[in-house]
Motif scaffolding. Structure first.
Motif, PDB file in Angstrom:
ATOM      1  N   LYS A   1       7.090  -3.202  10.905  1.00  0.00           N
ATOM      2  CA  LYS A   1       6.201  -3.271   9.740  1.00  0.00           C
ATOM      3  C   LYS A   1       5.056  -4.230  10.042  1.00  0.00           C
ATOM      4  O   LYS A   1       5.285  -5.302  10.608  1.00  0.00           O
ATOM      5  CB  LYS A   1       6.977  -3.721   8.504  1.00  0.00           C
ATOM      6  CG  LYS A   1       8.113  -2.751   8.137  1.00  0.00           C
ATOM      7  CD  LYS A   1       8.822  -3.129   6.869  1.00  0.00           C
ATOM      8  CE  LYS A   1      10.010  -2.205   6.614  1.00  0.00           C
ATOM      9  NZ  LYS A   1       9.614  -0.806   6.341  1.00  0.00           N
TER      10      LYS A   1
ATOM     11  N   ALA B   1      -6.769  -2.556   4.136  1.00  0.00           N
ATOM     12  CA  ALA B   1      -5.947  -1.381   4.450  1.00  0.00           C
ATOM     13  C   ALA B   1      -6.632  -0.448   5.431  1.00  0.00           C
ATOM     14  O   ALA B   1      -6.000   0.060   6.371  1.00  0.00           O
ATOM     15  CB  ALA B   1      -5.597  -0.642   3.168  1.00  0.00           C
TER      16      ALA B   1
ATOM     17  N   THR C   1      -6.629  -1.771   9.056  1.00  0.00           N
ATOM     18  CA  THR C   1      -5.254  -1.784   9.572  1.00  0.00           C
ATOM     19  C   THR C   1      -4.765  -0.376   9.872  1.00  0.00           C
ATOM     20  O   THR C   1      -4.144  -0.121  10.919  1.00  0.00           O
ATOM     21  CB  THR C   1      -4.314  -2.476   8.558  1.00  0.00           C
ATOM     22  OG1 THR C   1      -4.846  -3.748   8.223  1.00  0.00           O
ATOM     23  CG2 THR C   1      -2.927  -2.650   9.150  1.00  0.00           C
ATOM     24  N   LYS C   2      -5.033   0.559   8.975  1.00  0.00           N
ATOM     25  CA  LYS C   2      -4.600   1.950   9.193  1.00  0.00           C
ATOM     26  C   LYS C   2      -5.292   2.553  10.409  1.00  0.00           C
ATOM     27  O   LYS C   2      -4.680   3.316  11.162  1.00  0.00           O
ATOM     28  CB  LYS C   2      -4.896   2.790   7.949  1.00  0.00           C
ATOM     29  CG  LYS C   2      -3.968   2.520   6.780  1.00  0.00           C
ATOM     30  CD  LYS C   2      -4.350   3.388   5.583  1.00  0.00           C
ATOM     31  CE  LYS C   2      -3.454   3.123   4.390  1.00  0.00           C
ATOM     32  NZ  LYS C   2      -3.825   3.962   3.218  1.00  0.00           N
TER      33      LYS C   2
ATOM     34  N   SER D   1       0.253   2.423   2.592  1.00  0.00           N
ATOM     35  CA  SER D   1       0.192   0.951   2.653  1.00  0.00           C
ATOM     36  C   SER D   1       0.326   0.369   1.252  1.00  0.00           C
ATOM     37  O   SER D   1       0.233   1.081   0.249  1.00  0.00           O
ATOM     38  CB  SER D   1      -1.121   0.494   3.289  1.00  0.00           C
ATOM     39  OG  SER D   1      -2.224   0.837   2.462  1.00  0.00           O
TER      40      SER D   1
ATOM     41  N   ILE E   1       7.585   1.709   2.955  1.00  0.00           N
ATOM     42  CA  ILE E   1       6.234   1.383   3.430  1.00  0.00           C
ATOM     43  C   ILE E   1       6.315   0.545   4.704  1.00  0.00           C
ATOM     44  O   ILE E   1       7.145  -0.361   4.811  1.00  0.00           O
ATOM     45  CB  ILE E   1       5.459   0.597   2.352  1.00  0.00           C
ATOM     46  CG1 ILE E   1       5.367   1.405   1.051  1.00  0.00           C
ATOM     47  CG2 ILE E   1       4.063   0.214   2.837  1.00  0.00           C
ATOM     48  CD1 ILE E   1       4.498   2.619   1.118  1.00  0.00           C
TER      49      ILE E   1
ATOM     50  N   ILE F   1       3.134  -0.589   6.252  1.00  0.00           N
ATOM     51  CA  ILE F   1       1.897  -1.368   6.384  1.00  0.00           C
ATOM     52  C   ILE F   1       1.630  -2.116   5.077  1.00  0.00           C
ATOM     53  O   ILE F   1       1.539  -1.508   4.006  1.00  0.00           O
ATOM     54  CB  ILE F   1       0.701  -0.455   6.736  1.00  0.00           C
ATOM     55  CG1 ILE F   1       0.883   0.131   8.140  1.00  0.00           C
ATOM     56  CG2 ILE F   1      -0.606  -1.239   6.676  1.00  0.00           C
ATOM     57  CD1 ILE F   1      -0.248   1.051   8.576  1.00  0.00           C
TER      58      ILE F   1
ATOM     59  N   THR G   1      -1.029  -4.913   3.445  1.00  0.00           N
ATOM     60  CA  THR G   1      -2.348  -5.495   3.698  1.00  0.00           C
ATOM     61  C   THR G   1      -2.721  -6.508   2.616  1.00  0.00           C
ATOM     62  O   THR G   1      -2.093  -6.578   1.561  1.00  0.00           O
ATOM     63  CB  THR G   1      -3.415  -4.390   3.749  1.00  0.00           C
ATOM     64  OG1 THR G   1      -3.426  -3.688   2.494  1.00  0.00           O
ATOM     65  CG2 THR G   1      -3.099  -3.394   4.868  1.00  0.00           C
TER      66      THR G   1
END
Length: 836
Positions: A494, A501, A504-505, A519, A540, A542, A544
């Protein structure tokens, strides 16, 4: 000292030598316990040593001087083996302790240098920054937004802000920097520091026993109690029959020796200490022994993005000025975009240490315009704060010109600016465009304010949104492979990051991260009740815009779902989550000292791939420790029963073994379990299995049953050999020799068979572990000497066997153990069937 924009040259090399000669090294001197003496004292308390001493004394009193000398020699050998293992463990732990000493940064000869904390001298110019552990006492000569945690001295955990102009302008050894940066002149080191005078040291803190250590300790205590009860019963039975006090005592001692599993605590200590040392050689510093136990059980790894998944090599890649309304690179920047970069630079620390701030200062320095930084002074600052976070700096020059600059999360800046709907939509579109490519973005703003009565919070200023600066931090080249290894080992990963977001994605998609599409933000997470959050954290991967409270809730929610959590962190704010995780992992290079203190494990090279190695090593250590202890249980059962059954049943030769024979067997078993099995390589399927359940019990009934059945099978072999010898009319010495040979053969084959409870003996023979072969060879050679050298044969009350009798004994020992290979075949077939 151009890099810090302050006129501090520090000491010269000659001044350092003079200061060290006068004040010594920065090392706390304390009364250290004599570890060797402690080991000797503990050794004398060992039950086995006490039994040997009593048995030797009985032999001497009863006139059996040879047996008494042998047991006395055995005491020396057993003690030497124990002290060797203890020394090996202590040396490994001492090397680990030495490696934990923090480094520090100083200014010497006009340049910054990183040195060992012990090399710091009085007069040095020490640089301390956010997350640093302060290693000596000193006086502040320069600082930016500087605060420290002095709870180790005062007991108060609130940050204390300090400056050279304040009355409290001193910092102290052992305290930690909460925010900002300072340069201090060292005034006291070592025992002359405030902490040194109080007399605190790590050595005054006793490490608590781990759950596994307590389980093993309790297991051994139960066996010792059982041994004491059996000892008294057998002594009473023998005395009632013979009325010979010393002889009955000697027979009872023989049985008591056979019951004591004194190898188990030594095996545990050796495995954990040497395991930690092996991990250190791989670049993984273990601070707590319990971490070695837990590593193989990790089910979830929570990791930061920056510097763990990415390279942590920030480069200013894109800029967007609201006035120019275009996304461009710093090299192609026009005057509006250069002005944006300049404002972002003013919003950074004057002495930058954050990688993004360093980049902004560097970009500004590359402009062809005049560098005006030296003409402005920081008069007020608002540290990074808020949700989402932002920071504000106020500079002023001698002419009264003022610059108020802010930077932070774009949402934070947009919230404090007056923007039209069209402007908001345009900025949001730019942010999506940039972040979808994996860039990290900061919003930049500027404000005006007259007077010196500044607002309480930075959010009270009326800012103008100036634009976006974007940084690129590429993923590490090996990170996709690392993730595949974790997934294969049944470990979910994780990402918990303060970034947005979209960025990061985008990075997650590049590295084939599982379920990167979904996320959850920190604010969304904090609104969830505990039950709903526990569901979410399992779904989940991710998270953020995280902040300390949100990180801590994630860790606790995962723990509530019976997950064994490993958490990586490098900042001050990661401390609570690192402490809460089962395995707190700090980064050795970019990690702050606060993070390293809170963590139980440090990756010296900041390389997450080392966690794959750490998990593999954890599984190997745990598996090999189980093999060693199962071996001890299996081989102790036939020794106990072979001594007890003839004695209790009144067989023709009730005293088949004496203390001399038992101690010889113990001398073989000790090195086998604590040296040979510790050196076993990891089995091929170790990282293909799901993490083992972190149950409360080290021994499950299935494993104990296997060990007991193996022990009973060997017992059946020794007792069959006993009755076969009696049936053939052999005398006591002859019978003893055959039974002893069966037991030795069974021990050798048990060592080979139990190297794996899955793979066949033919596979494990190919394992690279020369120690196993060496110990087996030594066992065979010594047994051969006992059977062939008349002096030794007579001393042990043996008789020389014929070739036929020798092979029969070996065959019985082989048969009593090799049957488990059939069980292994069944296990492999069942596993293959389940896999297909």
């Amino acid at each position: 000292m151009a890099a810090y924009n302050v006129d501090i040259k520090g000491l010269t090399n000659e001044q350092v030598l003079i200061s060290r000669e006068k004040y010594g090294q920065n090392i706390l001197h304390y009364k250290q316990e004599n570890s060797v003496l402690d080991a000797l004292v503990n050794l004398v308390k060992e039950p086995m040593i006490i039994l040997l001493l009593v048995a030797a004394l009985i032999y001497f009193v009863s006139g059996k001087t040879g047996d008494g000398i042998f047991l006395s020699s055995a005491i020396v050998i057993v003690s030497a083996i124990s002290l060797f293992q203890d020394s090996r463990s202590r040396n490994a732990l001492q090397k680990l302790k030495n490696l934990k000493q923090p480094n520090c940064k100083v200014i010497r000869n006009g340049f910054t240098a990183e040195i060992k904390s012990e090399d710091l001298v009085v007069g040095d110019s020490l640089i301390v920054e956010e997350g640093t552990l302060i290693t000596a006492d000193g006086m502040i000569v320069h600082s930016n937004d500087f605060s420290v945690n002095e709870s180790i001295l005062t007991g108060e955990s609130f940050p204390v802000f300090k400056d050279k102009t304040t009355e409290d302008n001193l910092i102290f050894k052992g305290t930690t920097v909460v925010s900002g940066l300072a340069i201090v002149t060292i005034s006291n080191i070592a025992n002359e520091t405030r902490l040194g005078k109080i007399g605190k040291s790590l050595e005054s803190i006793k490490e608590e026993k781990t759950p596994l250590e307590l389980q093993i300790s309790n297991f051994v205590k139960k066996l010792i109690i059982a041994g004491a009860i059996v000892f008294l019963v057998v002594w009473a039975i023998n005395y009632f029959r013979s009325h010979n006090l010393l002889d009955s005592l000697l027979k009872a001692l023989t049985l008591a020796m056979s019951i004591l599993p004194e190898e188990i605590p030594m095996a545990f200590t050796t495995f954990m200490a040497i395991g930690a040392w092996r991990l250190m050689k791989m670049g993984i510093l273990v601070k707590q022994m319990k971490t070695v136990e837990t590593l193989g059980s990790a089910t979830v790894i929570c990791t930061d993005k920056t510097g763990t998944i990415t390279e942590n090599k920030m480069s200013l890649a894109k800029v967007y000025a609201v006035t120019s309304k275009k996304i461009t690179t710093p090299d192609e920047a026009n005057n509006d975009e250069k002005a944006l970069i300049e404002i972002a630079m003013w919003a950074s620390e004057p002495i930058p240490f954050d990688p993004m701030e360093v980049e902004l200062h560097k970009a500004y320095s590359n402009f062809d315009t005049e560098n005006v930084r030296s003409g402005f002074k920081l008069i007020y600052e608002y540290p990074l704060g808020g949700k989402p976070p932002m920071m504000t700096h106020i500079f002023e020059n001698n002419a009264g010109k003022r610059i108020i600059a802010a930077k932070g999360a774009p949402e934070a800046l947009m919230n404090v600016c007056i923007l039209s709907q069209e402007e908001t939509q345009q900025i949001e579109k730019v942010i999506r465009t940039i972040t979808n490519e994996g860039y990290r973005v900061l919003g930049v703003g500027e404000s005006d304010f007259t007077g010196s009565n500044f607002p309480k919070t930075q959010q009270e200023f009326q800012f103008k949104f100036k634009g976006i600066v974007a940084f690129y931090d590429p993923p590490k080249k090996n990170i996709e492979t690392v993730l595949k290894h974790f997934y294969k080992a049944g470990i979910s990963v994780k990402i918990i990051t303060g970034d947005n977001a979209a960025t990061t994605k985008a990075i997650a998609k590049q590295i084939a991260f599982k379920d990167f599409e979904h996320s959850l933000t920190g604010d969304e997470l904090m609104k969830l009740p505990d039950a709903a959050l526990e569901e979410k954290v399992m779904q989940i991967n991710i998270f953020t815009r995280m902040f300390p409270e949100a990180k801590l809730r994630i860790i606790n929610a995962l723990k509530a779902r019976n997950q064994i959590v490993a958490m990586t962190g490098d900042g001050v704010n990661d401390g609570p989550a690192l402490k809460a995780a089962h395995i707190g992992i700090a980064m050795g290079k970019k990690g702050t000292e606060i993070a390293k203190q809170a963590a139980s494990l440090i990756l010296l090279e900041d390389d997450l791939s080392k966690m794959v190695d750490a998990v593999a090593m954890g599984r190997k250590i745990y598996t090999n420790l189980k093999k060693a202890i199962q071996y001890i249980i299996s081989i102790h059962i036939p020794i106990i029963l072979t001594v007890f059954i003839p004695l209790a049943s009144g067989w023709i030769y009730p005293n088949i073994f004496s203390p001399v024979h038992i101690i010889f067997l113990e001398l073989i078993m000790g090195p086998t379990c604590s040296i040979a099995f510790e050196n076993e390589p990891m089995e091929r399927n170790a990282m293909c299995k799901k993490p083992r359940p972190f149950s409360s019990s080290f021994f499950n009934w299935k494993e104990l049953t296997i060990s007991v059945i193996q022990g009973l099978a060997i017992t059946a072999g020794t007792l069959f050999a006993y009755q076969y010898s009696v049936y053939r009319g052999f005398d006591e010495a002859h019978t003893r020799t055959i039974v002893f040979t069966v037991l030795i053969a069974a021990n050798v084959f048990l060592t080979l068979v139990n190297r794996s409870f899955y793979y066949s003996i033919l596979t494990t023979l190919m394992y690279k572990n020369n120690i196993v072969l060496f110990i087996i060879a030594i066992t065979i050679i010594i047994t051969g000497l006992l059977l062939c050298v008349p002096a030794l044969t007579n001393f042990f009350q043996f008789e020389t066997l014929t070739i036929s009798q020798l092979f029969t004994s070996i065959a019985i020992g082989f048969t009593s153990v090799i049957w488990y290979e059939i069980v292994k075949i069944r296990i492999r077939l069942k596993s293959n069937f389940a896999g297909s």
